[in-house]
Design a protein around this motif. Structure first.
Motif, mmCIF file in Angstrom:
data_model
loop_
_atom_site.group_PDB
_atom_site.id
_atom_site.type_symbol
_atom_site.label_atom_id
_atom_site.label_comp_id
_atom_site.label_asym_id
_atom_site.label_seq_id
_atom_site.Cartn_x
_atom_site.Cartn_y
_atom_site.Cartn_z
ATOM 1 N N GLY A 392 0.713 -1.187 -0.005
ATOM 2 C CA GLY A 392 0.123 0.155 -0.042
ATOM 3 C C GLY A 392 0.889 1.142 0.055
ATOM 4 N N ALA A 393 0.342 2.280 0.548
ATOM 5 C CA ALA A 393 0.786 3.592 0.383
ATOM 6 C C ALA A 393 2.206 3.725 1.328
ATOM 7 C CB ALA A 393 -0.114 4.510 1.353
ATOM 8 N N TRP A 394 2.252 2.843 2.310
ATOM 9 C CA TRP A 394 3.687 2.599 2.962
ATOM 10 C C TRP A 394 4.994 2.477 1.968
ATOM 11 C CZ3 TRP A 394 7.263 -1.333 2.876
ATOM 12 C CH2 TRP A 394 8.369 -1.210 3.957
ATOM 13 N N LEU A 395 4.790 1.695 0.831
ATOM 14 C CA LEU A 395 5.845 1.587 -0.049
ATOM 15 C C LEU A 395 5.584 2.837 -1.361
ATOM 16 C CD1 LEU A 395 8.341 0.258 -1.001
ATOM 17 C CD2 LEU A 395 6.479 -1.547 -1.918
ATOM 18 N N THR A 396 4.332 2.513 -1.776
ATOM 19 C CA THR A 396 4.301 3.340 -3.245
ATOM 20 C C THR A 396 4.295 4.839 -3.150
ATOM 21 O OG1 THR A 396 1.871 3.501 -2.719
ATOM 22 C CG2 THR A 396 2.706 1.459 -3.929
ATOM 23 N N THR A 397 3.900 5.315 -2.087
ATOM 24 C CA THR A 397 4.288 6.979 -1.816
ATOM 25 C C THR A 397 5.847 7.317 -1.861
ATOM 26 O OG1 THR A 397 1.976 6.919 -0.797
ATOM 27 C CG2 THR A 397 3.685 8.722 -0.349
ATOM 28 N N PRO A 398 6.483 6.617 -0.893
ATOM 29 C CA PRO A 398 7.895 7.175 -0.918
ATOM 30 C C PRO A 398 8.573 6.587 -2.302
ATOM 31 C CG PRO A 398 7.505 5.050 0.677
ATOM 32 C CD PRO A 398 6.015 5.694 0.093
ATOM 33 N N MET A 399 8.036 5.569 -2.918
ATOM 34 C CA MET A 399 8.725 5.070 -4.017
ATOM 35 C C MET A 399 8.363 6.231 -5.221
ATOM 36 S SD MET A 399 8.517 1.095 -4.612
ATOM 37 C CE MET A 399 9.590 1.278 -6.012
ATOM 38 N N HIS A 400 7.287 6.583 -5.177
ATOM 39 C CA HIS A 400 7.055 7.661 -6.149
ATOM 40 C C HIS A 400 7.602 8.812 -6.181
ATOM 41 C CE1 HIS A 400 4.666 11.052 -7.825
ATOM 42 N NE2 HIS A 400 4.422 10.113 -9.137
ATOM 43 N N ASP A 401 7.676 9.643 -4.552
ATOM 44 C CA ASP A 401 8.045 10.807 -4.335
ATOM 45 C C ASP A 401 9.497 10.883 -4.413
ATOM 46 O OD1 ASP A 401 5.391 11.440 -3.962
ATOM 47 O OD2 ASP A 401 5.436 11.492 -1.843
ATOM 48 N N VAL A 402 10.305 9.822 -3.612
ATOM 49 C CA VAL A 402 11.682 9.983 -3.418
ATOM 50 C C VAL A 402 12.477 9.609 -5.005
ATOM 51 C CG1 VAL A 402 13.613 8.688 -2.341
ATOM 52 C CG2 VAL A 402 11.659 9.356 -0.963
ATOM 53 N N GLY A 403 11.847 8.466 -5.687
ATOM 54 C CA GLY A 403 12.188 8.475 -6.929
ATOM 55 C C GLY A 403 12.126 9.344 -7.720
ATOM 56 N N ALA A 404 11.260 10.101 -7.746
ATOM 57 C CA ALA A 404 11.174 11.401 -8.759
ATOM 58 C C ALA A 404 12.294 12.338 -8.498
ATOM 59 C CB ALA A 404 9.611 11.921 -8.624
ATOM 60 N N GLN A 405 12.363 12.597 -6.865
ATOM 61 C CA GLN A 405 13.407 13.568 -6.532
ATOM 62 C C GLN A 405 14.902 13.083 -7.165
ATOM 63 O OE1 GLN A 405 13.027 14.041 -2.379
ATOM 64 N NE2 GLN A 405 10.686 14.508 -2.271
ATOM 65 N N LEU A 406 15.195 11.910 -7.016
ATOM 66 C CA LEU A 406 16.375 11.065 -7.242
ATOM 67 C C LEU A 406 16.615 11.032 -8.549
ATOM 68 C CD1 LEU A 406 18.657 9.749 -5.751
ATOM 69 C CD2 LEU A 406 17.554 7.328 -6.079
ATOM 70 N N ARG A 407 15.667 10.840 -9.489
ATOM 71 C CA ARG A 407 15.892 10.735 -11.060
ATOM 72 C C ARG A 407 16.075 12.285 -11.470
ATOM 73 N NH1 ARG A 407 11.951 7.225 -10.451
ATOM 74 N NH2 ARG A 407 10.284 8.648 -10.858
ATOM 75 N N ALA A 408 15.675 13.360 -10.758
ATOM 76 C CA ALA A 408 15.839 14.657 -11.233
ATOM 77 C C ALA A 408 17.209 15.372 -10.777
ATOM 78 C CB ALA A 408 14.828 15.619 -10.086
ATOM 79 N N LEU A 409 17.968 14.475 -9.981
ATOM 80 C CA LEU A 409 19.414 14.777 -9.781
ATOM 81 C C LEU A 409 20.359 14.598 -10.794
ATOM 82 C CD1 LEU A 409 19.468 13.673 -5.953
ATOM 83 C CD2 LEU A 409 19.138 16.103 -6.881
ATOM 84 N N PRO A 410 21.514 15.162 -10.962
ATOM 85 C CA PRO A 410 22.471 14.830 -11.977
ATOM 86 C C PRO A 410 22.936 13.517 -11.618
ATOM 87 C CG PRO A 410 23.147 16.927 -10.854
ATOM 88 C CD PRO A 410 21.884 16.551 -10.342
ATOM 89 N N ALA A 411 23.221 12.701 -12.651
ATOM 90 C CA ALA A 411 23.605 11.270 -12.543
ATOM 91 C C ALA A 411 24.532 10.768 -11.653
ATOM 92 C CB ALA A 411 24.031 10.601 -14.113
ATOM 93 N N SER A 412 25.539 11.861 -11.427
ATOM 94 C CA SER A 412 26.658 11.455 -10.482
ATOM 95 C C SER A 412 26.064 11.362 -9.180
ATOM 96 C CB SER A 412 27.743 12.309 -10.616
ATOM 97 O OG SER A 412 27.230 14.004 -10.359
ATOM 98 N N GLU A 413 25.140 12.570 -8.899
ATOM 99 C CA GLU A 413 24.683 12.561 -7.408
ATOM 100 C C GLU A 413 23.598 11.229 -7.151
ATOM 101 O OE1 GLU A 413 23.548 14.167 -3.787
ATOM 102 O OE2 GLU A 413 25.275 14.494 -5.152
#
Length: 441
Positions: A392-413
């Motif tokens: 449920g939301a315990w997993l899908t919410t952080p995966m969506h939010d943190v995953g989007a933040q992570l992919r917005a960073l430079p590849a090295s970061e």
């Protein structure tokens, strides 16, 4: 045989058989117990199936004792004690028929339950070993002992409250000793292991990769057979020497029992032997799983190779689910076949779950929020994981939010954060989730 049929109709034996089957099979089918479907379930492997049947004696043994006590006080309660004493038929012969009928009824009921479990094990092609034979004999001896004790108590104390009181005492004592045999229980800390092993019921099986130690089975067999002999001697003679078989059985059993509960079981090397395909190894017990896990396992190892200190092989663990560990060998990705996340998944879903398996930090291999985010990053954001509907939301919410933040960073970061989080999981230090979000530098 005609005498036994007549005696069976006059006794409580048919009702005892019916109640044993109703309670025993109802436990396994109506209540879906045992509640997990691992290799140590009632219907998947030979030895665990027998051990679960012995565990069930915590409920069945009091029923046997209570029913036998009702039967044991039949002569005295019917007012025929003095009349029967004047007949030329010895008491031992007359009571032997009753004891045989009640004991046979209890044994048949128990063996039917065992046979139903083993029938399912055969249907599931469970791994066959002969280590189930002695635990089965111990279970049968326990059932016979319950019938003998109940008959003896009923004959000695022919009171309306005797049968229910005997059943309650058998239930309380049996459950306490059974719980005392559970590793990590509070009762275990106060009851010595050698006393706990005197329980008529077995402890809950925790792994299909271990078997009862030979000394435990032999000691329990001696104790229960001695108890059964004492019960039948009391029923037939009511003389002081009737207690000798139980005393002898106890004297034999106590010294050969292990002092610690950790020594009650021994590893089964044939079940735990590795079967490998390249860098992916499973146990012989789960050899059929190798064809399913080998491909996704190799793909997962190839993706993990991007990270520092990445594992180079996958090994199935034989560690029970309730045992905790610290950090292990970083070169090995440890999996547990019966883990919920890996059960009944294959292909891409299995690869996803293998990437999300965290090291042995606080328990068996499992997925965490951080490990699923790392897995999604390695796979190039493949979407929701296989069991997203369960987490449920315990997993899908952080995966969506943190995953989007992570992919917005430079590849090295991105690489730096994922590498730091993965190393934190490997070493069981730091907060992998905080490292992914940048909250910890």
């Amino acid at each position: 045989m005609s005498v036994l049929r007549t005696e069976a109709r006059r006794t409580i034996a048919p009702w005892l058989l019916f109640v044993l089957l109703a309670v025993g099979l109802g436990f396994f089918f109506l209540f879906s117990g045992p509640w997990w479907k691992d290799a140590d379930a009632w219907n998947l492997q030979w030895t665990p199936s027998i051990l679960w049947s012995r565990y069930l004696l915590s409920l069945l043994w009091p029923i046997i004792v209570c029913a036998a006590a009702i039967q044991g006080m039949r002569d005295r309660r019917s007012g025929m004690d003095e009349l029967l004493a004047t007949t030329p038929l010895p008491v031992a012969r007359r009571t032997a028929k009753v004891g045989l009928v009640i004991g046979l009824s209890a044994v048949v009921g128990y063996l039917v339950i065992v046979a139903v479990g083993l029938g399912q094990v055969i249907a599931n092609d469970g791994m066959f070993t002969f280590t189930w034979v002695l635990p089965l004999l111990v279970g049968v001896a326990s059932v016979v002992a319950g019938a003998a004790v109940g008959l003896a108590v009923g004959r000695l104390l022919p009171h309306p409250l005797t049968a229910p009181a005997a059943g309650v005492v058998a239930l309380v004592v049996g459950v306490l000793l059974q719980v005392a045999g559970e590793r990590g229980s509070a009762v275990q800390q106060t009851v010595p292991n050698r006393i706990a092993l005197l329980s008529p019921a077995g402890a809950q099986p925790r792994s299909a990769f271990v078997d009862p130690v030979l000394s435990v089975s032999i000691g329990q067999l001696c104790w229960l057979l001695g108890l059964a002999a004492t019960g039948f001697l009391v029923l037939a003679t009511r003389r002081w020497f009737a207690v000798l078989p139980a005393v002898v059985g106890l004297a034999v059993a106590i010294p050969i029992f292990p002092a610690a509960a950790a020594d009650n079981f021994v590893d089964n090397p044939s079940a735990a032997a590795p079967v490998c395909e390249g860098p992916v190894c499973v146990t012989t017990l789960h050899a059929e799983w190798l064809s399913t896990v080998a491909g996704p396992g190799k793909d997962a190892l190839a993706l993990l190779a991007k990270l520092p200190s990445a594992p180079t092989r996958i090994v199935e663990t034989t560690t029970p689910v309730n045992i905790s560990h610290g950090p292990g060998d970083p070169s090995t990705l440890v999996v547990r076949r019966d883990d919920y996340a890996l059960r009944d998944v294959s292909g891409h879903d299995l690869e996803y779950e293998l990437l999300a398996i965290a090291p042995y930090c606080s328990g068996p291999p499992t997925g965490t929020q951080a490990s699923y985010i790392i897995a999604a990053w390695l796979l190039g954001d493949p979407g929701a994981p296989p069991h997203a509907d369960v987490y449920g939301a315990w997993l899908t919410t952080p995966m969506h939010d943190v995953g989007a933040q992570l992919r917005a960073l430079p590849a090295s970061e991105q690489f730096a954060r994922v590498s730091a989080a993965y190393q934190a999981e490997q070493t069981c230090s730091g907060d992998p989730y905080a490292l992914l979000t940048g909250a910890t530098r």
